[in-house]
Write an enzyme that holds these catalytic residues in place. Structure first.
Site, PDB file in Angstrom:
ATOM      1  N   ASP A 156       0.819  -1.228   0.000  1.00 26.63           N
ATOM      2  CA  ASP A 156       0.000   0.000   0.000  1.00 26.63           C
ATOM      3  C   ASP A 156       0.846   1.269   0.000  1.00 26.63           C
ATOM      4  O   ASP A 156       0.424   2.311   0.503  1.00 26.63           O
ATOM      5  CB  ASP A 156      -0.947   0.034   1.222  1.00 26.63           C
ATOM      6  CG  ASP A 156      -1.843  -1.181   1.302  1.00 26.63           C
ATOM      7  OD1 ASP A 156      -2.411  -1.555   0.265  1.00 26.63           O
ATOM      8  OD2 ASP A 156      -1.975  -1.761   2.397  1.00 26.63           O
TER       9      ASP A 156
ATOM     10  N   HIS B 200      -3.888  -2.589  -6.438  1.00 30.83           N
ATOM     11  CA  HIS B 200      -3.212  -1.335  -6.754  1.00 30.83           C
ATOM     12  C   HIS B 200      -4.259  -0.306  -7.170  1.00 30.83           C
ATOM     13  O   HIS B 200      -5.111  -0.595  -8.003  1.00 30.83           O
ATOM     14  CB  HIS B 200      -2.197  -1.542  -7.891  1.00 30.83           C
ATOM     15  CG  HIS B 200      -1.085  -2.457  -7.507  1.00 30.83           C
ATOM     16  ND1 HIS B 200      -0.554  -3.380  -8.380  1.00 30.83           N
ATOM     17  CD2 HIS B 200      -0.410  -2.600  -6.349  1.00 30.83           C
ATOM     18  CE1 HIS B 200       0.411  -4.066  -7.757  1.00 30.83           C
ATOM     19  NE2 HIS B 200       0.506  -3.604  -6.536  1.00 30.83           N
TER      20      HIS B 200
END
Length: 337
Positions: free
Chosen positions: A13, A43
């Site tokens: 992340d 993503h």
């Protein structure tokens, strides 16, 4: 031209999708190849106010002139792949290595049904661990065994290496983050394979001598989803005071937030062989930096932080993200390299 690998430096992340998109637009790769575990990694890419969360297709899909490959080392869930192909309208350029192992419904059931994996480790429940067990046991199905994938099959190493031989630029994007590596992460609270830059090269069939650059992405405030050690974790209330409330792309679980960890960043950069650092979330450190695209316009507080990162990691910070949009970035590669 050669190949560049982009990987996450903490626990995932970190904003790799945004960095991949920027490098794709500016450096124009003919191929964007994805390594990593499988659809357990999400993503997020934001273009002109539109958000895309992808789990199988490389996040560089936003650059329309690149072919999009999934390397042989990646686990493929055909349902997720085909859904993203349709959603993103990339059927003409998305391809899967014919040797990719397949995630079947039984793997997802085993993942979610395991108290150890779902409760103690806190996996995403996407079936990746059990599918990798079958792969190691040599009983997993491969992409070439799935009729629905027939039109998308390709030999990824052959295509990538031929492109490199022709002087083309290839971008290799990783998934998850270094802290989740099966080998080097906070075991047992890790994913089911290595996530370092070396593994990404192996996943797409590129030898180490073909790699020109490794960009490791770090967040100013690292985050972690699920269980496991997090040495610099801050209390939730502190994160809320700073205005940092985030949720995982795949699971929707709230992310744990931490302070900058220079020691871990240095170790991560070392193992990944970082040649450049991309720093994201500088606008969370100082809101006055939001949307800035020039180094001179960063605040003194932000500049000092960037200098601290370089001092900690001993690698130049060349890309600084100042917001979620692809254009909200400071690119210092010409000045620093």
């Amino acid at each position: 031209m050669g190949a560049t690998i982009i990987v996450g430096g903490f626990w995932g992340d970190e904003g790799k999708g945004k960095i991949v998109a920027h490098v794709a637009y500016s450096d124009r790769p003919t191929i964007i190849a994805r390594g990593g575990v499988g659809p357990n990694a999400g993503h997020t890419v934001e273009i002109d106010g539109q958000k895309f969360g992808v789990r199988m297709i490389p996040s560089g899909f936003v650059y329309r002139d690149a072919r999009l490959f999934i390397g042989a080392g990646v686990l493929v869930n055909p349902e997720v792949f085909l859904k993203e192909v349709e959603l993103l309208n990339v059927a003409d350029r998305a391809r899967v290595d014919y040797r990719c192992a397949i995630i079947e419904p039984k793997h997802i059931e085993a993942d979610r049904g395991s108290e150890h994996l779902s409760k103690k480790i806190g996996t995403t429940g996407t079936g990746c661990g059990p599918a990798n067990v079958d792969r190691v046991s040599r009983v997993a199905k491969q992409a070439k065994d799935i009729p629905e994938l027939r039109d998308y099959l390709v030999d990824v190493p052959l295509e990538v290496n031929q492109a490199l031989d022709n002087g083309e630029f290839v971008l290799i994007e990783g998934s998850q983050g270094f802290g989740l590596s099966l080998y080097y992460g906070t075991y047992p609270f890790v994913t089911s394979k290595d996530t370092s830059a070396s593994a990404m090269a192996s996943d797409v069939g590129v030898g180490p001598t073909r790699i020109d650059d490794v960009i490791v992405v770090f967040k100013c405030f690292p985050t972690r989803v699920g269980a496991g050690p997090f040495p610099t974790e801050m209390p939730q209330e502190e994160a809320e005071k700073l205005g940092i409330v985030e949720y995982g792309t795949v699971t929707g679980r709230r992310r744990r937030i931490g302070y900058w960890d220079g020691e871990f960043a240095r170790y991560s950069a070392m193992v990944n062989g970082a040649t450049q650092i991309a720093l994201t979330g500088i606008d969370k450190l100082d809101k006055d930096c939001y949307g800035v695209t020039e180094w001179e316009k960063l605040t003194p507080k932000a500049k000092q932080f960037v200098e601290k990162v370089e001092d900690d990691v001993k690698v130049p910070v060349t890309l600084i993200s100042t917001g979620p949009e692809t254009k909200q970035i400071i690119d210092l590669r010409k000045e620093k390299l």
